[in-house]
Design a protein around this motif. Sequence first.
Motif, PDB file in Angstrom:
ATOM      1  N   LEU A  49      59.914 -38.201 -87.008  1.00  0.00           N
ATOM      2  CA  LEU A  49      60.911 -37.259 -87.332  1.00  0.00           C
ATOM      3  C   LEU A  49      60.652 -36.416 -88.289  1.00  0.00           C
ATOM      4  CD1 LEU A  49      63.874 -40.218 -86.971  1.00  0.00           C
ATOM      5  CD2 LEU A  49      63.350 -38.246 -85.295  1.00  0.00           C
ATOM      6  N   ASN A  50      60.113 -36.895 -89.367  1.00  0.00           N
ATOM      7  CA  ASN A  50      59.875 -35.958 -90.470  1.00  0.00           C
ATOM      8  C   ASN A  50      58.711 -35.019 -90.211  1.00  0.00           C
ATOM      9  OD1 ASN A  50      62.019 -36.819 -91.943  1.00  0.00           O
ATOM     10  ND2 ASN A  50      60.799 -38.624 -92.856  1.00  0.00           N
ATOM     11  N   VAL A  73      60.499 -43.116 -80.853  1.00  0.00           N
ATOM     12  CA  VAL A  73      60.529 -42.670 -82.248  1.00  0.00           C
ATOM     13  C   VAL A  73      59.568 -43.743 -83.003  1.00  0.00           C
ATOM     14  CG1 VAL A  73      61.715 -42.003 -84.438  1.00  0.00           C
ATOM     15  CG2 VAL A  73      62.467 -41.437 -82.160  1.00  0.00           C
ATOM     16  N   LEU A  74      58.659 -42.868 -83.856  1.00  0.00           N
ATOM     17  CA  LEU A  74      57.460 -44.111 -84.771  1.00  0.00           C
ATOM     18  C   LEU A  74      57.831 -43.224 -86.150  1.00  0.00           C
ATOM     19  CD1 LEU A  74      55.799 -46.221 -85.214  1.00  0.00           C
ATOM     20  CD2 LEU A  74      53.885 -44.736 -84.663  1.00  0.00           C
ATOM     21  N   SER A  75      58.681 -43.777 -87.129  1.00  0.00           N
ATOM     22  CA  SER A  75      59.201 -43.123 -88.051  1.00  0.00           C
ATOM     23  C   SER A  75      59.148 -44.115 -89.578  1.00  0.00           C
ATOM     24  CB  SER A  75      60.428 -42.554 -88.199  1.00  0.00           C
ATOM     25  OG  SER A  75      60.818 -41.775 -89.171  1.00  0.00           O
ATOM     26  N   GLY A  76      59.049 -43.505 -90.575  1.00  0.00           N
ATOM     27  CA  GLY A  76      59.197 -44.122 -91.878  1.00  0.00           C
ATOM     28  C   GLY A  76      60.540 -44.165 -92.375  1.00  0.00           C
ATOM     29  N   MET A  77      61.677 -43.383 -91.669  1.00  0.00           N
ATOM     30  CA  MET A  77      62.857 -43.494 -91.909  1.00  0.00           C
ATOM     31  C   MET A  77      63.493 -44.821 -91.560  1.00  0.00           C
ATOM     32  SD  MET A  77      64.052 -39.554 -90.738  1.00  0.00           S
ATOM     33  CE  MET A  77      65.459 -39.596 -91.459  1.00  0.00           C
ATOM     34  N   LYS A  78      64.033 -45.441 -92.782  1.00  0.00           N
ATOM     35  CA  LYS A  78      64.675 -46.771 -92.392  1.00  0.00           C
ATOM     36  C   LYS A  78      65.958 -46.862 -92.277  1.00  0.00           C
ATOM     37  CE  LYS A  78      60.433 -48.922 -94.512  1.00  0.00           C
ATOM     38  NZ  LYS A  78      59.619 -48.962 -93.344  1.00  0.00           N
ATOM     39  N   GLN A  79      66.557 -45.737 -92.639  1.00  0.00           N
ATOM     40  CA  GLN A  79      68.234 -45.884 -92.910  1.00  0.00           C
ATOM     41  C   GLN A  79      68.707 -46.016 -91.445  1.00  0.00           C
ATOM     42  OE1 GLN A  79      66.044 -43.082 -93.746  1.00  0.00           O
ATOM     43  NE2 GLN A  79      66.506 -42.438 -95.747  1.00  0.00           N
ATOM     44  N   GLU A  80      69.657 -46.971 -91.423  1.00  0.00           N
ATOM     45  CA  GLU A  80      70.177 -47.102 -90.104  1.00  0.00           C
ATOM     46  C   GLU A  80      70.919 -45.793 -89.361  1.00  0.00           C
ATOM     47  OE1 GLU A  80      74.148 -49.672 -88.157  1.00  0.00           O
ATOM     48  OE2 GLU A  80      73.730 -49.890 -90.312  1.00  0.00           O
ATOM     49  N   SER A  82      69.407 -42.996 -89.463  1.00  0.00           N
ATOM     50  CA  SER A  82      68.485 -42.332 -88.875  1.00  0.00           C
ATOM     51  C   SER A  82      68.316 -42.764 -87.513  1.00  0.00           C
ATOM     52  CB  SER A  82      67.404 -42.228 -89.642  1.00  0.00           C
ATOM     53  OG  SER A  82      67.523 -41.337 -90.760  1.00  0.00           O
ATOM     54  N   VAL A  83      68.143 -44.208 -87.537  1.00  0.00           N
ATOM     55  CA  VAL A  83      67.910 -44.914 -86.101  1.00  0.00           C
ATOM     56  C   VAL A  83      68.893 -44.489 -85.196  1.00  0.00           C
ATOM     57  CG1 VAL A  83      67.633 -47.157 -85.140  1.00  0.00           C
ATOM     58  CG2 VAL A  83      66.590 -46.795 -87.337  1.00  0.00           C
ATOM     59  N   VAL A  84      70.106 -44.726 -85.429  1.00  0.00           N
ATOM     60  CA  VAL A  84      71.317 -44.589 -84.629  1.00  0.00           C
ATOM     61  C   VAL A  84      71.389 -43.065 -84.149  1.00  0.00           C
ATOM     62  CG1 VAL A  84      73.929 -44.347 -84.610  1.00  0.00           C
ATOM     63  CG2 VAL A  84      72.741 -46.273 -85.563  1.00  0.00           C
ATOM     64  N   ARG A  85      71.109 -42.048 -85.016  1.00  0.00           N
ATOM     65  CA  ARG A  85      71.216 -40.677 -84.601  1.00  0.00           C
ATOM     66  C   ARG A  85      69.999 -40.403 -83.590  1.00  0.00           C
ATOM     67  NH1 ARG A  85      70.340 -35.170 -88.125  1.00  0.00           N
ATOM     68  NH2 ARG A  85      70.621 -33.706 -86.239  1.00  0.00           N
ATOM     69  N   ALA A  86      68.793 -40.913 -83.791  1.00  0.00           N
ATOM     70  CA  ALA A  86      67.718 -40.883 -82.939  1.00  0.00           C
ATOM     71  C   ALA A  86      67.859 -41.432 -81.448  1.00  0.00           C
ATOM     72  CB  ALA A  86      66.543 -41.397 -83.357  1.00  0.00           C
ATOM     73  N   LEU A  87      68.615 -42.487 -81.383  1.00  0.00           N
ATOM     74  CA  LEU A  87      68.991 -43.129 -80.245  1.00  0.00           C
ATOM     75  C   LEU A  87      70.272 -42.311 -79.577  1.00  0.00           C
ATOM     76  CD1 LEU A  87      68.845 -46.655 -81.315  1.00  0.00           C
ATOM     77  CD2 LEU A  87      67.202 -45.518 -79.962  1.00  0.00           C
ATOM     78  N   GLU A  88      70.992 -41.984 -80.495  1.00  0.00           N
ATOM     79  CA  GLU A  88      72.275 -41.024 -79.705  1.00  0.00           C
ATOM     80  C   GLU A  88      71.617 -39.768 -79.287  1.00  0.00           C
ATOM     81  OE1 GLU A  88      75.961 -42.505 -82.258  1.00  0.00           O
ATOM     82  OE2 GLU A  88      75.139 -40.770 -82.923  1.00  0.00           O
ATOM     83  N   LYS A  97      57.812 -47.363 -89.572  1.00  0.00           N
ATOM     84  CA  LYS A  97      56.470 -47.503 -89.958  1.00  0.00           C
ATOM     85  C   LYS A  97      56.415 -48.353 -91.338  1.00  0.00           C
ATOM     86  CE  LYS A  97      55.229 -42.789 -88.590  1.00  0.00           C
ATOM     87  NZ  LYS A  97      54.865 -41.433 -89.378  1.00  0.00           N
ATOM     88  N   PRO A  98      55.535 -49.249 -91.697  1.00  0.00           N
ATOM     89  CA  PRO A  98      54.527 -49.561 -90.909  1.00  0.00           C
ATOM     90  C   PRO A  98      54.877 -50.251 -89.655  1.00  0.00           C
ATOM     91  CG  PRO A  98      54.593 -50.861 -92.914  1.00  0.00           C
ATOM     92  CD  PRO A  98      55.633 -49.936 -92.955  1.00  0.00           C
ATOM     93  N   PHE A  99      53.915 -50.385 -88.670  1.00  0.00           N
ATOM     94  CA  PHE A  99      54.007 -50.805 -87.461  1.00  0.00           C
ATOM     95  C   PHE A  99      52.896 -51.685 -86.844  1.00  0.00           C
ATOM     96  CE2 PHE A  99      52.022 -46.987 -86.615  1.00  0.00           C
ATOM     97  CZ  PHE A  99      51.146 -47.221 -85.895  1.00  0.00           C
TER      98      PHE A  99
END
Length: 119
Positions: A49-50, A73-80, A82-88, A97-99
Amino acid sequence: MIEDETVLRMMLQRLLVSQGYEVLIADRFQTAEQQIREQQKADLVLMDLNLPGGTGFDLIRLIRDSWGVPVIVLSGMKQESSVVRALEEGAVDFMQKPFSPQELITRLKRYMPCGDVSA
């Protein structure tokens, strides 16, 4: 694959190629945007994402509107948020990340069998 971190990008490329995937790479927003607009449709997009030059959220929308293919999405952003927005915006999956490489391959196989098409 859209990833700006050189070492991670190279490791992911080796991993995906070893699993039979053909990989097209972009390392920044503008390169990815150009490839999306000019390339034939990919079958799946794995992305961060970044990115230098823009946000991955805009690319998710562009991929959804242009290609209609799964985006992981494979991202270091851990905020909920960010996850929700990417899915939306249209991502089908989100890994932080790490994964685990094996977990990534397992998730990829859910949307695209190995060795069949571009990642």
